[in-house]
Scaffold this active site. Structure first.
Site, PDB file in Angstrom:
ATOM      1  N   GLY A  76       0.738  -1.310  -0.115  1.00 27.20           N
ATOM      2  CA  GLY A  76      -0.093  -0.162  -0.033  1.00 27.20           C
ATOM      3  C   GLY A  76       0.905   1.215  -0.103  1.00 27.20           C
ATOM      4  O   GLY A  76       1.767   1.315  -0.704  1.00 27.20           O
ATOM      5  N   ARG A 115      10.601  -8.274   2.286  1.00 25.25           N
ATOM      6  CA  ARG A 115      11.688  -8.416   1.628  1.00 25.25           C
ATOM      7  C   ARG A 115      11.815  -8.309   0.156  1.00 25.25           C
ATOM      8  O   ARG A 115      13.076  -8.016  -0.431  1.00 25.25           O
ATOM      9  CB  ARG A 115      12.258  -9.797   2.177  1.00 25.25           C
ATOM     10  CG  ARG A 115      12.770  -9.825   3.453  1.00 25.25           C
ATOM     11  CD  ARG A 115      13.301 -11.254   3.948  1.00 25.25           C
ATOM     12  NE  ARG A 115      13.649 -11.060   5.382  1.00 25.25           N
ATOM     13  CZ  ARG A 115      14.917 -10.659   5.838  1.00 25.25           C
ATOM     14  NH1 ARG A 115      15.758 -10.372   4.858  1.00 25.25           N
ATOM     15  NH2 ARG A 115      15.347 -10.692   6.978  1.00 25.25           N
ATOM     16  N   ASN A 173       3.930   5.294   9.324  1.00 19.41           N
ATOM     17  CA  ASN A 173       2.728   5.107   8.206  1.00 19.41           C
ATOM     18  C   ASN A 173       1.868   4.009   8.758  1.00 19.41           C
ATOM     19  O   ASN A 173       0.778   3.652   8.274  1.00 19.41           O
ATOM     20  CB  ASN A 173       3.561   4.731   6.898  1.00 19.41           C
ATOM     21  CG  ASN A 173       2.594   4.002   5.845  1.00 19.41           C
ATOM     22  OD1 ASN A 173       1.538   4.941   5.379  1.00 19.41           O
ATOM     23  ND2 ASN A 173       2.912   2.788   5.475  1.00 19.41           N
ATOM     24  N   TYR A 203     -10.646   3.831  15.149  1.00 16.61           N
ATOM     25  CA  TYR A 203      -9.367   4.207  14.167  1.00 16.61           C
ATOM     26  C   TYR A 203      -9.626   5.763  14.088  1.00 16.61           C
ATOM     27  O   TYR A 203      -8.263   6.388  14.138  1.00 16.61           O
ATOM     28  CB  TYR A 203      -9.739   3.633  12.691  1.00 16.61           C
ATOM     29  CG  TYR A 203      -9.082   4.199  11.481  1.00 16.61           C
ATOM     30  CD1 TYR A 203      -7.796   3.450  11.212  1.00 16.61           C
ATOM     31  CD2 TYR A 203      -9.343   5.112  10.634  1.00 16.61           C
ATOM     32  CE1 TYR A 203      -7.097   3.934  10.141  1.00 16.61           C
ATOM     33  CE2 TYR A 203      -8.683   5.408   9.600  1.00 16.61           C
ATOM     34  CZ  TYR A 203      -7.435   4.730   9.339  1.00 16.61           C
ATOM     35  OH  TYR A 203      -6.742   5.181   8.287  1.00 16.61           O
ATOM     36  N   PRO A 238      -4.591  11.957   4.497  1.00 15.57           N
ATOM     37  CA  PRO A 238      -5.227  11.763   3.480  1.00 15.57           C
ATOM     38  C   PRO A 238      -6.669  11.081   3.455  1.00 15.57           C
ATOM     39  O   PRO A 238      -7.200  10.781   4.591  1.00 15.57           O
ATOM     40  CB  PRO A 238      -4.457  10.354   2.934  1.00 15.57           C
ATOM     41  CG  PRO A 238      -3.578   9.981   3.808  1.00 15.57           C
ATOM     42  CD  PRO A 238      -3.695  10.800   5.085  1.00 15.57           C
ATOM     43  N   ILE A 242      -6.891   6.129  -0.050  1.00 13.60           N
ATOM     44  CA  ILE A 242      -5.965   5.900  -1.269  1.00 13.60           C
ATOM     45  C   ILE A 242      -6.068   4.792  -1.837  1.00 13.60           C
ATOM     46  O   ILE A 242      -6.631   3.743  -1.163  1.00 13.60           O
ATOM     47  CB  ILE A 242      -4.609   5.911  -0.418  1.00 13.60           C
ATOM     48  CG1 ILE A 242      -4.550   7.247   0.607  1.00 13.60           C
ATOM     49  CG2 ILE A 242      -3.458   6.335  -1.440  1.00 13.60           C
ATOM     50  CD1 ILE A 242      -3.379   6.989   1.547  1.00 13.60           C
TER      51      ILE A 242
HETATM   52  N1  LIG Z   1      -5.661   3.682   2.441  1.00 12.55           N
HETATM   53  C1  LIG Z   1      -6.490   4.654   2.597  1.00 12.55           C
HETATM   54  O1  LIG Z   1      -7.159   4.994   2.032  1.00 12.55           O
HETATM   55  C2  LIG Z   1      -5.826   5.581   3.691  1.00 12.55           C
HETATM   56  C3  LIG Z   1      -6.728   6.717   4.060  1.00 12.55           C
HETATM   57  C4  LIG Z   1      -6.185   7.515   4.953  1.00 12.55           C
HETATM   58  C5  LIG Z   1      -5.027   7.171   5.617  1.00 12.55           C
HETATM   59  N2  LIG Z   1      -4.379   6.110   5.433  1.00 12.55           N
HETATM   60  C6  LIG Z   1      -3.193   5.639   6.253  1.00 12.55           C
HETATM   61  O2  LIG Z   1      -2.107   5.570   5.532  1.00 12.55           O
HETATM   62  C7  LIG Z   1      -1.412   4.552   6.286  1.00 12.55           C
HETATM   63  C8  LIG Z   1      -1.162   3.362   5.473  1.00 12.55           C
HETATM   64  O3  LIG Z   1      -2.434   2.753   4.885  1.00 12.55           O
HETATM   65  P1  LIG Z   1      -2.403   1.809   3.944  1.00 12.55           P
HETATM   66  O4  LIG Z   1      -3.766   1.717   3.130  1.00 12.55           O
HETATM   67  O5  LIG Z   1      -1.415   1.695   3.041  1.00 12.55           O
HETATM   68  O6  LIG Z   1      -2.572   0.582   4.904  1.00 12.55           O
HETATM   69  P2  LIG Z   1      -2.303  -1.178   4.625  1.00 12.55           P
HETATM   70  O7  LIG Z   1      -3.120  -1.865   5.489  1.00 12.55           O
HETATM   71  O8  LIG Z   1      -2.512  -1.557   3.046  1.00 12.55           O
HETATM   72  O9  LIG Z   1      -0.741  -1.440   4.951  1.00 12.55           O
HETATM   73  C9  LIG Z   1      -0.186  -1.153   6.300  1.00 12.55           C
HETATM   74  C10 LIG Z   1       0.955  -1.782   6.569  1.00 12.55           C
HETATM   75  O10 LIG Z   1       1.216  -1.782   7.890  1.00 12.55           O
HETATM   76  C11 LIG Z   1       1.692  -3.128   8.374  1.00 12.55           C
HETATM   77  N3  LIG Z   1       1.231  -3.522   9.736  1.00 12.55           N
HETATM   78  C12 LIG Z   1       0.014  -3.519  10.360  1.00 12.55           C
HETATM   79  N4  LIG Z   1       0.103  -3.817  11.465  1.00 12.55           N
HETATM   80  C13 LIG Z   1       1.486  -3.776  11.948  1.00 12.55           C
HETATM   81  C14 LIG Z   1       2.270  -4.178  13.001  1.00 12.55           C
HETATM   82  N5  LIG Z   1       1.400  -4.378  14.086  1.00 12.55           N
HETATM   83  N6  LIG Z   1       3.273  -4.225  13.001  1.00 12.55           N
HETATM   84  C15 LIG Z   1       4.098  -3.760  12.020  1.00 12.55           C
HETATM   85  N7  LIG Z   1       3.565  -3.426  10.774  1.00 12.55           N
HETATM   86  C16 LIG Z   1       2.210  -3.496  10.603  1.00 12.55           C
HETATM   87  C17 LIG Z   1       1.078  -4.123   7.525  1.00 12.55           C
HETATM   88  O11 LIG Z   1       1.770  -5.434   7.447  1.00 12.55           O
HETATM   89  C18 LIG Z   1       0.988  -3.410   6.199  1.00 12.55           C
HETATM   90  O12 LIG Z   1       2.051  -3.845   5.344  1.00 12.55           O
HETATM   91  C19 LIG Z   1      -2.016   4.160   7.516  1.00 12.55           C
HETATM   92  O13 LIG Z   1      -1.529   4.892   8.572  1.00 12.55           O
HETATM   93  C20 LIG Z   1      -3.493   4.545   7.323  1.00 12.55           C
HETATM   94  O14 LIG Z   1      -4.245   4.787   8.386  1.00 12.55           O
HETATM   95  C21 LIG Z   1      -4.640   5.272   4.592  1.00 12.55           C
END
Ligand SMILES: NC(=O)c1ccc[n+]([C@@H]2O[C@H](COP(=O)([O-])OP(=O)(O)OC[C@H]3O[C@@H](n4cnc5c(N)ncnc54)[C@H](O)[C@@H]3O)[C@@H](O)[C@H]2O)c1
Length: 248
Positions: free
Chosen positions: A19, A46, A91, A156, A186, A189
């Site tokens: 993501g 990795r 993040n 959240y 954001p 996304i």
């Molecule tokens: N996707 C969206 O629409 C959106 C919107 C607003 C904000 N955000 C924020 O952007 C950021 C990234 O979102 P995303 O959509 O890429 O999320 P995602 O769920 O696709 O990825 C999150 C990543 O965090 C890792 N993760 C989760 N728990 C973990 C833990 N306990 N220890 C280590 N790693 C851990 C996961 O393995 C994953 O790779 C987040 O902070 C999210 O709140 C996302």
């Protein structure tokens, strides 16, 4: 083009395996930075590191579970033994799970452990070193859910609102020491987190965005790169990257 001054600097990025996190790793790597990529998902992390940096020189995958503060501390020790961290991007996050009426105490605790507690303790450790060196850039990934209510925002959204507040506390504390601390907020996304809500909800939410679409991860990563740039007078700010979904 903006000279970010990131070449040769070292960024620690959490939630890097997929993501937005993966887009952040790619963006900082493209700026010439060294990247410590921290995630629970070791295989994906990795694979990303190998694809970007086959020689293993500039991208270092680090496995840690952010729910476990000993693991967080250990991971940071390993990273700072590799290179001094000049940029931290918090993040990683657990996604919104349930509505107000459904969220369980376990889900509440997990969201707060990853989205806020780990951020506080990791940032405090990294910020102390940045303060001592007189330079640092910290970017926290919040959400529109922390600024305005969302149906699944009980844990959240409350956590993201807390993250915006926490950002300002660190920003005030560190402003005189060459360390800036900012939030990116954001709306939606295009990532696995968003796709997990299903096509109907996604279409409904997209219809509420004045620009008529959701963000690409790259668009959000670019704002984080800007906030991490060397010459910056911006601190304690919240950057809305939401296609006009919230104007304030
Ligand atoms: N996707 C969206 O629409 C959106 C919107 C607003 C904000 N955000 C924020 O952007 C950021 C990234 O979102 P995303 O959509 O890429 O999320 P995602 O769920 O696709 O990825 C999150 C990543 O965090 C890792 N993760 C989760 N728990 C973990 C833990 N306990 N220890 C280590 N790693 C851990 C996961 O393995 C994953 O790779 C987040 O902070 C999210 O709140 C996302």
């Amino acid at each position: 083009m903006l000279d970010t001054g990131l070449t040769g600097r070292t960024a620690l990025i959490t939630g890097s395996a997929q993501g937005l996190g993966a887009a952040l790793v790619r963006a900082f790597h493209a700026e010439g930075a060294y990247v410590a990529a921290l995630d629970l998902d070791d295989d994906a992390n990795r694979a990303l590191a190998r694809a970007l940096d086959p020689g293993g020189e500039r991208v270092r995958p680090v496995r840690a579970d952010l729910r476990d503060l000993d693991a967080v501390r250990g991971a940071y020790e390993a990273v700072r033994a590799w290179r001094p961290v000049e940029v931290l991007v918090n993040n990683a996050a657990r996604p919104p799970a349930k509505t107000l009426w459904e969220v369980t105490p376990e889900e509440w605790d997990e969201v707060f452990a990853v989205n806020l507690r780990a951020v506080f303790f990791l940032t405090r450790a990294v910020a102390a070193d940045m303060r001592d060196r007189g330079f640092g850039r910290i970017v926290n990934m919040a959400s529109i859910a922390g600024q305005t209510p969302r149906p699944t925002g009980a844990a959240y959204g409350t956590g993201k609102a807390g993250l915006i507040a926490l950002t300002r506390v660190f920003a005030a504390e560190l402003a005189a020491h060459g360390v800036t601390v900012n939030t990116v907020a954001p709306a939606m996304i295009d990532t696995p987190m968003v796709r997990s809500v299903g096509p109907d909800t996604l279409a409904e939410l997209t219809a509420q965005v004045p620009m008529g679409r959701i963000a690409t991860p790259e668009e959000v990563a670019r704002v984080a790169v800007f906030l991490a740039s060397q010459e910056s007078f911006v601190t304690g700010a919240t950057y809305d990257v939401n296609g006009g979904a919230l104007m304030r």
